[in-house]
Design an enzyme around this catalytic site. Structure first.
Site, PDB file in Angstrom:
ATOM      1  N   ARG A  56       1.897   0.576  10.227  1.00 11.26           N
ATOM      2  CA  ARG A  56       1.648   1.485   8.909  1.00 11.26           C
ATOM      3  C   ARG A  56       3.162   1.371   8.240  1.00 11.26           C
ATOM      4  O   ARG A  56       3.520   1.620   7.781  1.00 11.26           O
ATOM      5  CB  ARG A  56       1.062   3.032   8.831  1.00 11.26           C
ATOM      6  CG  ARG A  56       0.333   3.227   8.317  1.00 11.26           C
ATOM      7  CD  ARG A  56      -0.399   4.334   8.208  1.00 11.26           C
ATOM      8  NE  ARG A  56      -1.572   4.211   9.339  1.00 11.26           N
ATOM      9  CZ  ARG A  56      -2.627   4.319   9.333  1.00 11.26           C
ATOM     10  NH1 ARG A  56      -3.290   3.910   8.125  1.00 11.26           N
ATOM     11  NH2 ARG A  56      -3.496   4.323   9.553  1.00 11.26           N
ATOM     12  N   ARG A 115       0.513  -6.671  12.410  1.00 13.02           N
ATOM     13  CA  ARG A 115      -0.126  -6.047  13.355  1.00 13.02           C
ATOM     14  C   ARG A 115       0.240  -7.360  14.674  1.00 13.02           C
ATOM     15  O   ARG A 115      -0.039  -6.658  15.854  1.00 13.02           O
ATOM     16  CB  ARG A 115      -1.711  -5.126  13.046  1.00 13.02           C
ATOM     17  CG  ARG A 115      -0.713  -4.168  12.132  1.00 13.02           C
ATOM     18  CD  ARG A 115      -2.594  -3.601  12.335  1.00 13.02           C
ATOM     19  NE  ARG A 115      -2.333  -1.854  11.252  1.00 13.02           N
ATOM     20  CZ  ARG A 115      -3.150  -1.050  10.697  1.00 13.02           C
ATOM     21  NH1 ARG A 115      -4.058  -0.981  11.557  1.00 13.02           N
ATOM     22  NH2 ARG A 115      -2.613  -0.166  10.049  1.00 13.02           N
ATOM     23  N   GLU A 166      -6.823  -1.970  14.677  1.00 16.17           N
ATOM     24  CA  GLU A 166      -7.370  -2.279  14.257  1.00 16.17           C
ATOM     25  C   GLU A 166      -6.879  -3.600  13.455  1.00 16.17           C
ATOM     26  O   GLU A 166      -4.910  -3.264  13.308  1.00 16.17           O
ATOM     27  CB  GLU A 166      -8.016  -1.707  12.926  1.00 16.17           C
ATOM     28  CG  GLU A 166      -8.214  -2.396  11.787  1.00 16.17           C
ATOM     29  CD  GLU A 166      -8.400  -1.685  10.411  1.00 16.17           C
ATOM     30  OE1 GLU A 166      -8.290  -0.716  10.250  1.00 16.17           O
ATOM     31  OE2 GLU A 166      -8.665  -2.100   9.375  1.00 16.17           O
ATOM     32  N   ARG A 191       1.208  -1.516   0.033  1.00 13.29           N
ATOM     33  CA  ARG A 191       0.086  -0.043   0.060  1.00 13.29           C
ATOM     34  C   ARG A 191       0.671   1.247   0.120  1.00 13.29           C
ATOM     35  O   ARG A 191       1.455   1.437   0.749  1.00 13.29           O
ATOM     36  CB  ARG A 191      -0.936  -0.168   1.395  1.00 13.29           C
ATOM     37  CG  ARG A 191      -1.672  -1.164   1.336  1.00 13.29           C
ATOM     38  CD  ARG A 191      -2.789  -0.978   2.628  1.00 13.29           C
ATOM     39  NE  ARG A 191      -3.883  -2.329   2.043  1.00 13.29           N
ATOM     40  CZ  ARG A 191      -4.771  -1.925   2.907  1.00 13.29           C
ATOM     41  NH1 ARG A 191      -4.332  -1.905   3.744  1.00 13.29           N
ATOM     42  NH2 ARG A 191      -5.200  -3.516   2.850  1.00 13.29           N
ATOM     43  N   SER A 202     -10.444  -6.450   9.417  1.00 14.44           N
ATOM     44  CA  SER A 202     -11.816  -5.756   8.899  1.00 14.44           C
ATOM     45  C   SER A 202     -12.732  -6.862   8.035  1.00 14.44           C
ATOM     46  O   SER A 202     -11.746  -7.616   7.488  1.00 14.44           O
ATOM     47  CB  SER A 202     -11.629  -5.090   7.784  1.00 14.44           C
ATOM     48  OG  SER A 202     -12.530  -3.587   8.207  1.00 14.44           O
TER      49      SER A 202
END
Length: 422
Positions: free
Chosen positions: A276, A389, A348, A261, A351
RNA sequence: GGAGAGUUGGCAGAGUGGUAAUGCACCGGACUCGAAAUCCGGCGAACCGAUUAACAUCGGCGCGCAGGUUCAAAUCCUGUACUCUCCUCCA
């Protein structure tokens, strides 16, 4: 993609529901006006085409009978010109309709909280209690760097910011985590997949990343290839342009893959650590099912993701995203957020979304119902889980005062028995 | 990277300019106590549009995809994707 006919027939309802996702009513008006124009042009061109087909048949007849048909041919030449003109215009309008429609997000499920942003998300369940530390818990990057298992400096040198090396037991821990996840999902009936990491634009369109979110991904220059931002893309496009044999439904896939990303627009946020990154590992779950079961499947998928955290002994909670916080393709999303001690908050880590037929319509993924009629499947996707994460959460939640990290019980077999990272 | 072959309905497979054969499968019917076989009929994806409450009907489109030539394209031309074979390269 929403069905234009459906929008036409339920205009005010669609406007109201999309408004909760920040879509202006004028956009719908524009779309419908363009669609009306498109249909008018279709009628015009089809009328002329019918005429041409009929006369062409006459011409063919005449030729067979060795007669001339010069007059008809001349007339059809004219008609051909008209058709060409009309269809040029039609194509323009069609592209416009298609492009606008492709940029409309999915209709939110009517039961989810309505609100413009994440502050309207609703917690639906809390599992585990954050551990009380007798010392001040350190952030995972400090722990990792001190133990020599995470190397952000060299990641930055070799690639840039938001890249890192996992070293030694760090690499082993990462591998243990995703192997554990894949094994758990396999037990729940998911078929393990190892997908391509580069996909074409049609696939990116199918799952909804394109055309709207091109700036979020890495594309290969001069080639129709994009680095996947999530395994959802290759997993959901697996059945693109296919009719899935009904007896195969529901289909459960799981895959480990890196996710790439660009993180454009997130400058300054989570600049340190594993939260991130431009490249991170994720174990993804994807389901294809009949429309009537998709919400049950969503609940099950959310539980599958949660079970991983429970077995790892990580405290987390589940929230339902509000209309304003939800991703483009989703009708309903449950996020799992894991406890990050150093930040004293939940972050988070998964999801899980039901996209209903939104992606299936874009990607043409169908099944036959009892009457043999083609129908769009519902697609779901969920992280199970973001591996990096998870490692961050383990390092922080299992850290000891002396800087060592205890390996969670369930991972020890995957770590060749190592129970402490020191 | 080079050379060649291919891509047509659920499957097989014809069709080199006049508007998609045929077979299998499938659906309906006949025969039969029933089934098989046989016979008769139907059906060729998906998509778009018009009319319709709906069923349906009509039309368009449709031969990997995108353009072009033509009154007319599966058929001719250009580009392109994919598959297969051979060579080259490579893990």
């Amino acid at each position: 993609m929403l069905d234009i006919k459906m929008i036409r027939q339920n205009e005010s309802d669609v406007k109201a529901r999309l408004a909760t996702r920040g879509v202006k009513a004028e956009l719908i008006d524009q779309l419908l006006a363009a669609d009306q124009q498109r249909r008018d042009l279709v009628v015009k061109s089809e009328t002329l085409r019918q005429q041409r087909n009929e006369v062409s048949e006459q011409i063919a007849q005449a030729k067979r009978n060795k007669k001339t048909a010069d007059e008809e041919i001349a007339r059809m030449k004219q008609v051909g010109q008209q058709i060409k003109q009309i269809e040029e215009k039609l194509k323009e309008v069609q592209v416009k309709v298609q492009d606008w429609a492709a940029r409309l997000p999915n209709l939110p499920n009517p039961t989810i909280p309505v609100g413009p942003d994440e502050s309207y998300n609703v917690e639906i369940k809390k599992i585990g209690t954050p551990k009380e530390f007798t010392f001040k818990p350190k952030p995972h990057w400090e722990i990792g760097e001190k133990l020599g298992i995470l190397d952000f400096e060299r990641g930055a040198k070799v690639s840039g910011s938001r890249f890192l090396y996992y070293v030694g037991l760090g690499a082993k821990l990462e591998r243990a985590v995703y192997n554990f996840m894949l094994d758990e999902h396999e037990k729940e009936g998911y078929t393990e997949i190892l997908p391509p990491y580069l996909v074409n634009a049609a696939s990116m369109y199918g799952t909804g990343q394109f055309p709207k979110f091109k700036e979020d991904v890495f594309q290969i220059q001069d080639q129709d290839l994009t680095l996947i931002p999530t395994a959802e893309v290759p997993l959901t496009n697996y059945y693109r342009d296919e009719v899935i044999p009904t007896e195969k439904l529901p289909v459960y896939f799981t895959a480990l893959s890196p996710s790439f990303r660009s993180e454009a627009g997130s400058a300054g946020r989570d600049t340190r650590g594993l939260i991130r990154l431009h490249q991170f590992n994720k174990v993804e779950m994807v389901k294809y099912c009949r429309p009537e079961t998709s919400y049950d499947e969503l609940e099950k998928m959310t539980i599958n993701a949660g079970n991983i955290l429970e077995k790892l002994g990580l405290p987390y909670h589940i929230i339902t995203l509000s209309t304003g916080d939800m991703g483009f393709s989703a009708a309903m999303t449950h996020d799992l957020e894991v406890w990050i001690p150093a930040q004293n908050t939940y972050r988070e880590i998964s999801s899980c979304s039901n996209c209903e037929d939104f992606q299936a319509r874009r990607a043409h993924i169908q099944y036959r119902d009892e009457k043999g009629k083609l129908n769009f499947v519902h697609t779901l996707n969920g992280s199970g889980l973001a591996v990096g994460r998870t490692v961050a959460a383990i390092l922080e939640n299992y850290q000891n005062e002396d800087g060592t990290v205890t390996v969670p019980e369930v991972l020890r077999p995957y770590m060749h028995g190592v129970d402490l990272i020191e």
